[in-house]
Design an enzyme around this catalytic site. Structure first.
Site: not given
Length: 521
Positions: A61, A88-89, A176, A178, A235, A377
């Site tokens: 964050g 992180c945060y 991070h 991710e 989609d 996606k």
């Protein structure tokens, strides 16, 4: 035989502490084969008690743990007896809460950083190189560890880049994992999901499809009808097939030609979905309506809201033909949600609205059916393959809901739309003819709100400039710019300048996401 997953299968809770990457964390957890839910800190304990909880991820964050109004996590989450990964945060909050020290670093660490493993045998880093590249983005840093923790990895400027307490199965990383910029981030997350949390890996396309079809049947009932806006992209195509599998011919697809489509898009959609798939498809010619409403509008948010409103009004008009059409189907994805509203009431900042989620009126008289709302996606494509959709549909490059309106920076007119359609068609055709599209996420042209001087045929010109946006990505949440072969770029530029009267300059966008977005508006 596939097995329908229960409403709340065993999985992980992601506590959203204000990151833009909450849905991306979810995507990485799902790649590791686990279900997960995202909730803001204020609702985290309530959500944890309702889940068959296997682990917790505390997100990053933008706040400092010492800032007024900084997100506070219920400390009881650390007492539930499940593994915890702080990012992180999240790591800083956990460290401070358990008795460690967090201080301002004096300088922000942002971007690619070389990580050195201090304990290569740690469960979190199984299979990760002793030196690897990670993505940092922080101002504060941990300066003293809580009792029971040890340092697992460090960087040149961050002594405690990763920490862990094996006994309690608490881990924290200052980077991070991710984002795709962290070279082995997926391995780290998989280690946490599989080896630390012990998850079975049952989040698969066939289970997702069965689960969504069952949910649609329950929501719509035995006689309800659904109107679905079919755009021609993957989609809406997958959403349409899921709804069709659930309720059959009670699905009515509407394709709106809003004048903001790619060249030849209308013909492609009608042939693929009406003729080949056999869906009930109505085409509405509303090009003049949309373009007139957008006249003089240059603010991107206003464009999106106008387009969203007009879409809904078109659907309302068409819905009058179907007396039981009380449901509106949409192909809304996770990225649409995270970039449009503060996710799940959390602290996430709004980047942009999306017509699927940010432009709906308060007096909408239809309930939403959004079977893809919690998917990314690539997950959608996998579900589509399971459902038997044609690869030509599944592998079409993503196209924004507001269409070319968000690829024309500035005023939208019929003339400028024509310029962009022609330039974009040349860009697409040349890239596909060269086979370069197979490694790309998106490739398109953007019409810029500037003119520049040129020389054509010994005469001075003062015409429009367009940009080429060539993007490599796995899921659209993070992306790098792609560099095409020099001769291919030359052909695209030459053709646009020579064949599209009104454009005399072509530039290349070499921005990554983050900090830029894929679309320009």
């Amino acid at each position: 035989m596939s097995q329908v997953l229960p409403e709340r299968p065993s999985g992980l809770l992601i506590v959203d502490l204000g990151t833009q990457y909450a849905q991306l964390i979810a995507r990485r957890l799902r790649e590791a084969g686990t279900w997960c839910e995202i909730h803001p800190a204020a609702k985290a304990m309530e959500a944890a008690k309702k889940m068959e909880l296997a682990g917790i991820v505390l997100s990053g964050g933008p706040a400092s743990v010492y800032a007024e109004g900084a997100p506070e996590v219920p400390e009881g989450l650390l007492e539930l007896g499940v593994p915890v990964l702080g990012i992180c945060y999240g790591m800083q909050w956990m460290t401070r809460t358990l008795g460690g020290t967090v201080e301002g670093s004096g300088e922000r660490e942002f971007g690619h950083t070389e990580l050195h493993l201090d304990d290569a045998g740690a469960a979190l880093f199984k299979g990760v190189d002793e030196k690897t590249v990670v993505w940092m983005s922080h101002g504060d840093k941990v300066t003293a560890l809580p009792e029971g923790f040890r340092t697992l990895a460090s960087s040149e400027t961050c002594a405690h880049a990763a920490v862990g307490d094996d006994a309690r199965r608490f881990y924290g990383v200052q980077f991070h994992p991710e984002v795709s910029h962290s070279a082995q981030g997926k391995e780290l997350i998989r280690n946490f999901v599989v080896d630390v949390c012990g998850q079975p890996g049952d989040w698969k396309a066939e289970n997702i499809a069965d689960r969504e079809i069952a949910k649609i049947k329950e929501q719509v009932g035995e006689d309800g009808e659904v109107i679905l806006g079919l755009s021609g992209g993957v989609d809406s195509a997958v959403a349409a097939v899921l709804v069709h599998r659930a309720i059959g011919d009670r699905l009515h697809c509407i394709f709106v030609d809003n004048g903001l489509l790619r060249k030849g898009e209308r013909q492609v959609v009608e042939e693929a979905f009406r003729d080949h798939i056999g869906l009930d498809l109505t085409t509405v010619d509303a090009a003049d309506r949309f373009v007139s409403k957008l006249a003089g509008v240059t603010d991107p948010e206003r464009k999106r809201k106008i387009i969203g409103h007009e879409f809904i009004e078109v659907f309302r008009d068409e819905a009058k033909r179907f007396t039981n059409a009380n449901f509106l189907g949409q192909g809304t994805l996770y990225p649409d949600v995270i970039e449009s509203v503060a996710a799940h009431g959390g602290n996430t900042a709004v980047i942009k609205s999306h017509h699927n989620v940010g432009g709906l009126p308060d007096d909408l008289e239809m309930d939403l059916v959004e079977p893809l709302r919690e998917l990314f996606k690539d997950e959608v494509r996998e579900v589509g393959r399971h459902l038997g959709l044609d690869e030509r549909i599944l592998m079409r490059q993503p196209f924004p809901g507001p269409g070319l309106a968000v690829r024309i920076a500035g005023d939208i007119t019929a003339e400028r739309l024509h310029l962009l359609q022609e330039a974009d068609d040349i860009c697409t055709a040349e890239i596909q003819a060269a086979g370069a599209h197979e490694t790309l996420w998106q490739y398109f042209a953007v019409l810029l709100p500037v003119k520049s001087v040129g020389v054509m045929g010994d005469a001075r010109t003062y015409e429009n400039a367009c940009a080429l946006r060539i993007v490599e990505s796995l899921d659209g949440m993070t992306a790098d710019w792609g560099y095409l072969d020099h001769q291919l770029l030359r052909r695209i530029s030459n053709r646009i300048i020579n064949e599209v009267r009104g454009i005399n300059r072509v530039v290349l966008d070499i921005s990554s996401k983050p900090p830029a977005t894929i679309e320009w508006e």
